[in-house]
Enzyme design. Structure first.
Site, PDB file in Angstrom:
ATOM      1  N   LEU A 120       0.826  -1.213   0.000  1.00 51.36           N
ATOM      2  CA  LEU A 120       0.000   0.000   0.000  1.00 51.36           C
ATOM      3  C   LEU A 120       0.857   1.258   0.000  1.00 51.36           C
ATOM      4  O   LEU A 120       0.662   2.160  -0.794  1.00 51.36           O
ATOM      5  CB  LEU A 120      -0.905   0.029   1.239  1.00 51.36           C
ATOM      6  CG  LEU A 120      -2.368  -0.338   1.081  1.00 51.36           C
ATOM      7  CD1 LEU A 120      -3.087  -0.090   2.395  1.00 51.36           C
ATOM      8  CD2 LEU A 120      -3.026   0.471  -0.026  1.00 51.36           C
ATOM      9  N   LYS A 178       0.614  -2.341   9.311  1.00 51.87           N
ATOM     10  CA  LYS A 178       1.761  -1.437   9.282  1.00 51.87           C
ATOM     11  C   LYS A 178       2.911  -2.082  10.043  1.00 51.87           C
ATOM     12  O   LYS A 178       2.750  -2.498  11.191  1.00 51.87           O
ATOM     13  CB  LYS A 178       1.413  -0.093   9.913  1.00 51.87           C
ATOM     14  CG  LYS A 178       2.623   0.835  10.012  1.00 51.87           C
ATOM     15  CD  LYS A 178       2.245   2.287  10.022  1.00 51.87           C
ATOM     16  CE  LYS A 178       1.737   2.737  11.366  1.00 51.87           C
ATOM     17  NZ  LYS A 178       1.634   4.212  11.435  1.00 51.87           N
ATOM     18  N   VAL A 207       3.323  -0.152   4.885  1.00 50.79           N
ATOM     19  CA  VAL A 207       1.929  -0.554   5.089  1.00 50.79           C
ATOM     20  C   VAL A 207       1.487  -1.434   3.930  1.00 50.79           C
ATOM     21  O   VAL A 207       1.737  -1.108   2.765  1.00 50.79           O
ATOM     22  CB  VAL A 207       1.000   0.675   5.187  1.00 50.79           C
ATOM     23  CG1 VAL A 207      -0.417   0.244   5.549  1.00 50.79           C
ATOM     24  CG2 VAL A 207       1.527   1.669   6.216  1.00 50.79           C
ATOM     25  N   ASP A 263      -0.852  17.335  15.066  1.00 51.39           N
ATOM     26  CA  ASP A 263      -0.209  17.087  13.769  1.00 51.39           C
ATOM     27  C   ASP A 263      -1.234  16.689  12.721  1.00 51.39           C
ATOM     28  O   ASP A 263      -0.994  15.805  11.912  1.00 51.39           O
ATOM     29  CB  ASP A 263       0.862  16.009  13.898  1.00 51.39           C
ATOM     30  CG  ASP A 263       1.753  15.902  12.660  1.00 51.39           C
ATOM     31  OD1 ASP A 263       1.921  16.935  11.961  1.00 51.39           O
ATOM     32  OD2 ASP A 263       2.254  14.814  12.371  1.00 51.39           O
ATOM     33  N   ALA A 314       7.868   7.462   6.297  1.00 50.98           N
ATOM     34  CA  ALA A 314       8.559   7.696   7.555  1.00 50.98           C
ATOM     35  C   ALA A 314       8.004   6.849   8.688  1.00 50.98           C
ATOM     36  O   ALA A 314       8.718   6.523   9.628  1.00 50.98           O
ATOM     37  CB  ALA A 314       8.468   9.170   7.919  1.00 50.98           C
ATOM     38  N   GLN A 315       6.744   6.493   8.608  1.00 52.57           N
ATOM     39  CA  GLN A 315       6.144   5.749   9.707  1.00 52.57           C
ATOM     40  C   GLN A 315       6.263   4.249   9.547  1.00 52.57           C
ATOM     41  O   GLN A 315       5.889   3.498  10.432  1.00 52.57           O
ATOM     42  CB  GLN A 315       4.662   6.123   9.849  1.00 52.57           C
ATOM     43  CG  GLN A 315       4.440   7.543  10.339  1.00 52.57           C
ATOM     44  CD  GLN A 315       4.829   7.719  11.784  1.00 52.57           C
ATOM     45  OE1 GLN A 315       5.986   7.992  12.090  1.00 52.57           O
ATOM     46  NE2 GLN A 315       3.894   7.540  12.678  1.00 52.57           N
ATOM     47  N   GLY A 316       6.746   3.774   8.415  1.00 51.61           N
ATOM     48  CA  GLY A 316       6.855   2.339   8.218  1.00 51.61           C
ATOM     49  C   GLY A 316       6.214   1.915   6.919  1.00 51.61           C
ATOM     50  O   GLY A 316       5.721   2.724   6.148  1.00 51.61           O
TER      51      GLY A 316
END
Lengths: 390, 359
Positions: free
Chosen positions: A44, A67, A52, A164, A48-50
């Site tokens: 997907l 994720k 998915v 954020d 920066a967050q991983g």
């Protein structure tokens, strides 16, 4: 320095399996070590967050998003975010906040701990994609704003300021249901923020003036962010695209005008001197900021207040530079442009128990300590839930 | 509020189909992003090129063996790794990427550019690839950044860096920055102690320009973890007004810091106050006697000139090189050899006594 372990750890092959996924954009591989219930993985997103992926859950027969957070504790900033996100995702429940379905690590000890996986409901689009691909009719536009406000009201009632909000961490599905996706910089309300402000990683475009100028801030920073997103949904372009924090302020006051002396006098001495040293600007009319031509005129419905004029009135009150003058989330939800969507169980959902310990955010922790904190939280979740068949 | 309209609300159907919406004409611009995939895909299996080795090594992350993590920052981590085929030890900086297309272009451009250059006093770039959501940038392995080194010397060991060491560092960095400008027409934009690296031989090299700086810059367009401490006043006031003299300011702050062990601006409670002080306050001044230490007049004059508030009064590199402080240490000789020896020892000492990362 601790020597990092090989990428592929030992795992319990009777209950986990490994699937390697190709990131078609980066052309890189990512290996997922997940319970055998999750199959048919496809890529997907990665960032920066991983990484998915989409997957089929054989137990629930749902398609889910998984994720993978790769070593979230190697940097202080990502460790804090991972820790916050994990706790808040496991405790906050609301129809407009993404729901955590499962969470686990295949690593069985602190010394081998490297990966955290979060399984969430699958939402097909993020708002950034929607804004830059589709023009929104008044119903959808106001419904998206309403749902964003419901989400942040619930967060605020649960003692959390998001801090954020931005289009890429808000998701929607094909049925126009909107959800806030993460809590990356969430912070509890009622904490003295004036002296504890640290520089932090946050998307600048949606940052409230009081944060930029170093004032103490409240949950109204989230109203500002929703206002910026609202304008972006209409104009299809970022409202205040600052190049850096100073330019961010320049962009804001060039459009909304130089704030009055009452607001400036609340700033710290240095910030006040700086703001006063800048050339004065008159506010631009909101009909110029979000012109009629950027709305879809055939979708107006004056009978239920879905008109450009009413939309701009809401926007005007959400984008006050002085937070004292800015709408609260209650004020916004009572505005005619969004009030038609009111449902009590969405607006007034009971507060979630929030286990996030604010003091941890300020603690001076080593990376090893962060790793242990995160590991313990994952273990706690796994002890309370059946991650394999529940 | 017109309460009469309330009766209509329960009847007003919520939107339930997202697909039936007019699309923006800008959708056509997405065709460009398809083409962008090709250059990126070609980068996923990169090429490692070492300057003293004629080989071109095709590689991806599986060709690199992890040895240890040697650093971490806002954007990524730095690891000591070994390239299997060549046996060479390298540093790998892993940067989380956020925007694919911009960075692909930057990376491809720098990949070609930097590998063709043998640049003095600049950390060598060997190649790059993508893995696990990170961009892996392979570069020359150094032992420590001067950021950690000077803090250990001044704060932990209660010692100092002698003037010949400051002089050696100054010459290396000025030469690197001057080379960047003259030969590559590049401005560094991020001169600061953590971007100056030292090895056991006492060599001083600049890093995080070009590849890393622009990659981070691309990320920083939407994400700010700004390091304003080293920004020149004119840069704070207007981001577009930037030339090499802004790097000279950053160099001045850096030299002040490594000469004294103290960052020159203090006592600010938030970034806005810092910005106000830099823009409207007086420049820091290094005096011959301060912090219970003595500094020679040539050193003070060099640093104070770099920190002139008005950009137009600040020298460019050609003028900096005429200063007696620079000339004194540019000629080499026993003072420099001694500086390199001691600096190398300090580098190993700082490397072997890492400061634990704290929030």
């Amino acid at each position: 320095m601790e020597v990092d372990l090989p990428v592929h750890n030992e795992y319990d092959a009777s209950r986990f399996h490994q699937v390697t996924i190709r990131d078609p954009i980066a052309g890189a591989d990512s290996t997922f070590t997940i319970p055998t219930r999750y199959v048919n993985l496809s890529f997907l997103n990665a960032g920066a967050q991983g990484t998915v992926v989409m997957a089929d859950d054989l137990v629930t027969t749902q398609r889910v998003a998984i994720k993978k957070m790769q070593q979230p504790f190697v940097m202080t900033m990502s460790a804090k975010r991972a820790y916050r996100e994990f706790i808040l995702l496991t405790t906050i429940k609301h129809p407009n906040i993404i729901r955590l379905l499962n969470a686990f690590t295949p690593d069985t000890s602190l010394s081998t701990f490297r990966e955290v996986y979060l399984v969430m409901e699958l939402m097909t689009h993020n708002l950034h994609e929607v804004i830059h691909r589709l023009r929104l009719d008044h119903k959808t536009l106001s419904f998206f704003v309403y749902q964003s406000l419901c989400a942040i009201k619930h967060l605020h009632n649960s003692g959390v300021i998001h801090r954020d909000l931005k289009p890429s961490n808000i998701v929607v599905n094909d049925r126009c249901v909107l959800k806030v996706l993460d809590f990356g910089l969430a912070r509890k309300k009622n904490v003295d923020t004036s002296m504890r402000m640290s520089d932090y990683v946050v998307t600048r475009y949606y940052r409230a003036p009081e944060v930029i100028l170093g004032l103490p801030y409240s949950e109204k920073v989230d109203i500002w962010s929703v206002g910026c997103i609202f304008a972006e949904m209409i104009n299809h372009t970022v409202l205040f695209p600052g190049k850096d924090r100073i330019d961010q302020w320049t962009k804001i006051y060039s459009v909304l005008g130089t704030p009055d002396d009452h607001f400036i006098s609340q700033l710290g001495q240095s910030a006040a001197m700086y703001v006063r040293s800048l050339p004065r600007h008159q506010a631009r009319a909101f009909s110029e900021i979000v012109p009629d031509t950027n709305f879809l005129p055939e979708t107006e419905n004056p009978r239920v207040h879905l008109t450009p004029h009413v939309a701009r009135d809401l926007l005007f009150n959400m984008l006050k530079i002085n937070p004292e003058e800015r709408y609260s989330v209650e004020d916004a939800l009572n505005h005619p442009y969004v009030k038609l969507w009111f449902k009590d169980d969405e607006v007034n959902a009971p507060a979630s128990e929030n286990r996030y310990d604010q003091e941890i955010d300020f603690a001076d922790k080593t990376l090893i300590e962060w790793k242990e904190l995160i590991f313990n939280e994952v273990q706690r979740y796994q002890a309370d839930h059946d991650i394999f068949t529940g | 509020m017109d309460h009469g309209d309330d009766q209509d609300f329960p009847m007003f159907a919520r939107p339930v189909f997202l697909a039936n919406r007019p699309t923006l004409e800008s959708l056509s611009s997405n065709d460009g992003s398809v083409a962008e995939e090709n250059p990126l895909r070609s980068m996923s299996t990169g090429i490692l090129k070492f300057p003293d080795d004629a080989h071109l090594y095709p590689f991806n992350h599986t060709n690199l063996r992890h040895l240890s993590q040697v650093g971490a920052g806002y954007y990524g981590t730095v690891h000591k790794m070994q390239h299997n085929e060549s046996g060479r030890l390298i540093a790998v900086k892993k940067i989380r990427y956020n925007n694919i297309c911009d960075q692909t272009r930057l990376l491809k451009e720098h990949d070609t550019h930097m590998k063709s250059e043998n640049v003095p006093n600049i950390v060598k770039f060997f190649g790059a690839c993508f893995s696990e959501g990170d961009c892996w940038i392979c570069m020359e392995l150094m032992d420590i950044s001067i950021d950690f080194l000077y803090k250990r010397v001044y704060s932990v060991k209660k010692s100092r860096l002698n003037e010949n060491i400051i002089g050696h560092i100054t010459v290396c960095i000025v030469d690197a920055l001057d080379y960047l400008k003259r030969k590559l027409n590049r401005i560094h934009r991020d001169v600061k102690p953590s971007n100056i690296l030292i090895n056991a031989a006492g060599d001083v090299k600049l890093c995080d320009f070009g590849i890393c700086g622009d990659l981070v810059g691309s990320y920083a367009i939407t994400v700010e973890a700004g390091c304003v401490q080293y920004l020149a006043p004119e840069r704070i006031e207007n981001m577009d007004k930037y030339d090499i003299r802004s790097d000279v300011w950053s160099l001045g702050i850096t030299l002040y810091e490594i000469a004294t062990g103290v960052y020159p601006y203090r006592g600010w409670s938030n970034q806005m106050e810092h910005i106000e002080i830099v823009v409207n306050g007086d420049s820091p001044i290094l005096l011959q006697n301060m912090h219970n230490l003595h500094y020679t007049d040539p050193l003070c004059r060099f640093i104070n000139t770099c920190l002139r508030k008005n950009k137009d009064d600040r020298p460019k590199y050609v003028n900096l090189k005429t200063f007696s402080f620079y000339k004194m240490y540019a000629v080499g000789g026993p003072d420099i050899e001694e500086a390199k020896r001691i600096l190398g020892l300090e580098a190993i000492d700082a490397r072997d006594h890492p400061v634990e990362q704290r929030a």
